[in-house]
Every structure is written in structure tokens, then in C-alpha cells.
Write a protein that holds these residues in place. Structure first.
Motif, mmCIF file in Angstrom:
data_model
loop_
_atom_site.group_PDB
_atom_site.id
_atom_site.type_symbol
_atom_site.label_atom_id
_atom_site.label_comp_id
_atom_site.label_asym_id
_atom_site.label_seq_id
_atom_site.Cartn_x
_atom_site.Cartn_y
_atom_site.Cartn_z
ATOM 1 N N TYR A 118 0.828 -1.202 0.000
ATOM 2 C CA TYR A 118 0.000 0.000 0.000
ATOM 3 C C TYR A 118 0.864 1.253 0.000
ATOM 4 O O TYR A 118 1.749 1.407 0.832
ATOM 5 C CB TYR A 118 -0.928 0.004 1.221
ATOM 6 N N ALA A 147 -9.242 5.996 3.839
ATOM 7 C CA ALA A 147 -10.424 5.160 3.980
ATOM 8 C C ALA A 147 -11.624 5.928 4.528
ATOM 9 O O ALA A 147 -11.470 6.867 5.302
ATOM 10 C CB ALA A 147 -10.119 3.981 4.889
ATOM 11 N N ASN A 174 -8.622 5.054 -0.929
ATOM 12 C CA ASN A 174 -8.057 3.741 -1.200
ATOM 13 C C ASN A 174 -9.019 2.634 -0.779
ATOM 14 O O ASN A 174 -8.993 1.545 -1.335
ATOM 15 C CB ASN A 174 -6.732 3.557 -0.449
ATOM 16 N N ARG A 175 -9.869 2.927 0.208
ATOM 17 C CA ARG A 175 -10.777 1.913 0.765
ATOM 18 C C ARG A 175 -12.080 2.568 1.186
ATOM 19 O O ARG A 175 -12.085 3.659 1.757
ATOM 20 C CB ARG A 175 -10.117 1.246 1.974
ATOM 21 N N TRP A 212 -15.630 1.222 3.261
ATOM 22 C CA TRP A 212 -16.215 0.082 3.956
ATOM 23 C C TRP A 212 -17.506 0.471 4.651
ATOM 24 O O TRP A 212 -17.808 1.647 4.843
ATOM 25 C CB TRP A 212 -15.208 -0.532 4.924
ATOM 26 N N GLY A 262 -16.058 -4.379 2.535
ATOM 27 C CA GLY A 262 -15.208 -3.312 2.022
ATOM 28 C C GLY A 262 -14.887 -3.495 0.554
ATOM 29 O O GLY A 262 -15.047 -4.575 -0.018
ATOM 30 N N LEU A 274 -11.732 -1.963 -2.234
ATOM 31 C CA LEU A 274 -10.508 -1.189 -2.426
ATOM 32 C C LEU A 274 -10.500 -0.504 -3.770
ATOM 33 O O LEU A 274 -11.152 -0.972 -4.715
ATOM 34 C CB LEU A 274 -9.287 -2.109 -2.318
#
Length: 192
Positions: free
Chosen positions: A2, A102, A137-138, A140, A182, A184
Motif C-alpha cells: 500500500y 479510507a 483507497n478503501r 467500507w 469493504g 478497495l
């Protein structure tokens, strides 16, 4: 591996889908919000906030949101029907983790609009916004395991089931097991 990604926060921008407009709340949304979802025990059963017993609670909540809109990392949308403009629910980032790039998304929709695809449509728009506009990047979401329809919404939007955390949250039913989903950035297909 990452690579740390810096999100470019944009705040609550208006988002449009085939049937919906997601926009900032206004005080004029109070009556519809109270009537359509904040006062309904069925809607709030699995949520972290209590059912609004009086419209004054909804007024204070919307005033709170209005006060956050000047912050670029604040994301709180009212979900409205494009055809009528009627507010039918809300969606927003309940947790932003800049160090991870995130965002956790939470949502609720009035009972009259359940099982019609509106929640999936709104969540898909917010996921798109976070990946394409903010550079997350994420993304959820979590739900009480006793509310499996919420998990179906997440799966429909391309999220993957990541696991269940035992007694990891509290909602209006008490302590609850939480299912986590989640997606990505590398899994998200821009333009799909």
C-alpha cells in the motif's frame, strides 16, 4: 504494498443517479426526515442513534449537520427522489481515516422505500464519489448481523464480506455482532 494516498477532501457535493439526488441537508428537510425515517423504530432498530421522539430532535440533528458542511472532510447527504424532490433517507461518511485513505459509509432509508434499490443506488454513487473524486483507497460499511438486507446492499455495490466482529458495536437492540464489507480502489472499476 500500500502506498499512502492522500485523499482530496471535497465535502458534501451534490451527486445524481438515475432516480436520486444526494445533496446537503437543509432545515426545510426536517418535516420529511421526521415523517419518513427519523421517527420510525423499524428504520432505526439496527442503527447507533435513537429514534427521534419529537421533531425538535430532527431539527437539532439537521442543524448539527449544517454546522459541519464547512469542513471539507464532512460528508452527509440527504437522499431525495429525483422525480419529486422528497427526502427519503440519509447516507454519509461516519468515519474518515486519512492515514489509510479510507471512509466508512453509513446509511438509512425510510421504510416506504425499502427493497426498491434506492439504498444500493445511493451507496454506489457515494462509493464512486470517494474513489473517483476524493481519491480514497478503501471504502467500507458495517451492519448488525441480524439485518442481512443491509449486507445485500453492500454486496450489490461491489463490496466484499471481510468478516464478523463479535459484540463489536452497540445499536438500538444492544450489543451486536457486526459484519464488515469493504472495497478497495484497485477492485473498483471506474466507469462501470
Amino acid at each position: 504494498m500500500y502506498e499512502r494516498k492522500t485523499m482530496e477532501h471535497k465535502g458534501t457535493e451534490t451527486l445524481e443517479t438515475k432516480r436520486l439526488i444526494l445533496r446537503k441537508f437543509a432545515l426545510s428537510d426536517t418535516e420529511a426526515a421526521f415523517k419518513n425515517w427519523t421517527s420510525n423504530d423499524n428504520v432505526t432498530k439496527f442503527l447507533r442513534w435513537q429514534t427521534h421522539s419529537d421533531i425538535s430532535v430532527t431539527v437539532e440533528y439537521i442543524k448539527y449537520l449544517l454546522g459541519k458542511y464547512d469542513k471539507p472532510d464532512s460528508y452527509d447527504w440527504v437522499i431525495t427522489l429525483k422525480e419529486t424532490g422528497e427526502p427519503i433517507g440519509s447516507i454519509g461518511a461516519v468515519d474518515i481515516r486519512d492515514e489509510l485513505g479510507a471512509a466508512e459509509i453509513g446509511y438509512c432509508i425510510g421504510e416506504n422505500w425499502w427493497r426498491q434499490g434506492y439504498t444500493s443506488e445511493a451507496l454506489a454513487a457515494v462509493i464512486r464519489f470517494f474513489f473517483e473524486e476524493v481519491g480514497a483507497n478503501r471504502v467500507w460499511s458495517e451492519h448488525d448481523v441480524n439485518n442481512p438486507n443491509s449486507g445485500k446492499v453492500m454486496l450489490k455495490c461491489g463490496m466484499k464480506y471481510e468478516g464478523t466482529l463479535r459484540q463489536a458495536d452497540r445499536n438500538n437492540t444492544g450489543l451486536c455482532d457486526t459484519a464488515v464489507y469493504g472495497i478497495l480502489a484497485k477492485e473498483y472499476n471506474i466507469g462501470v
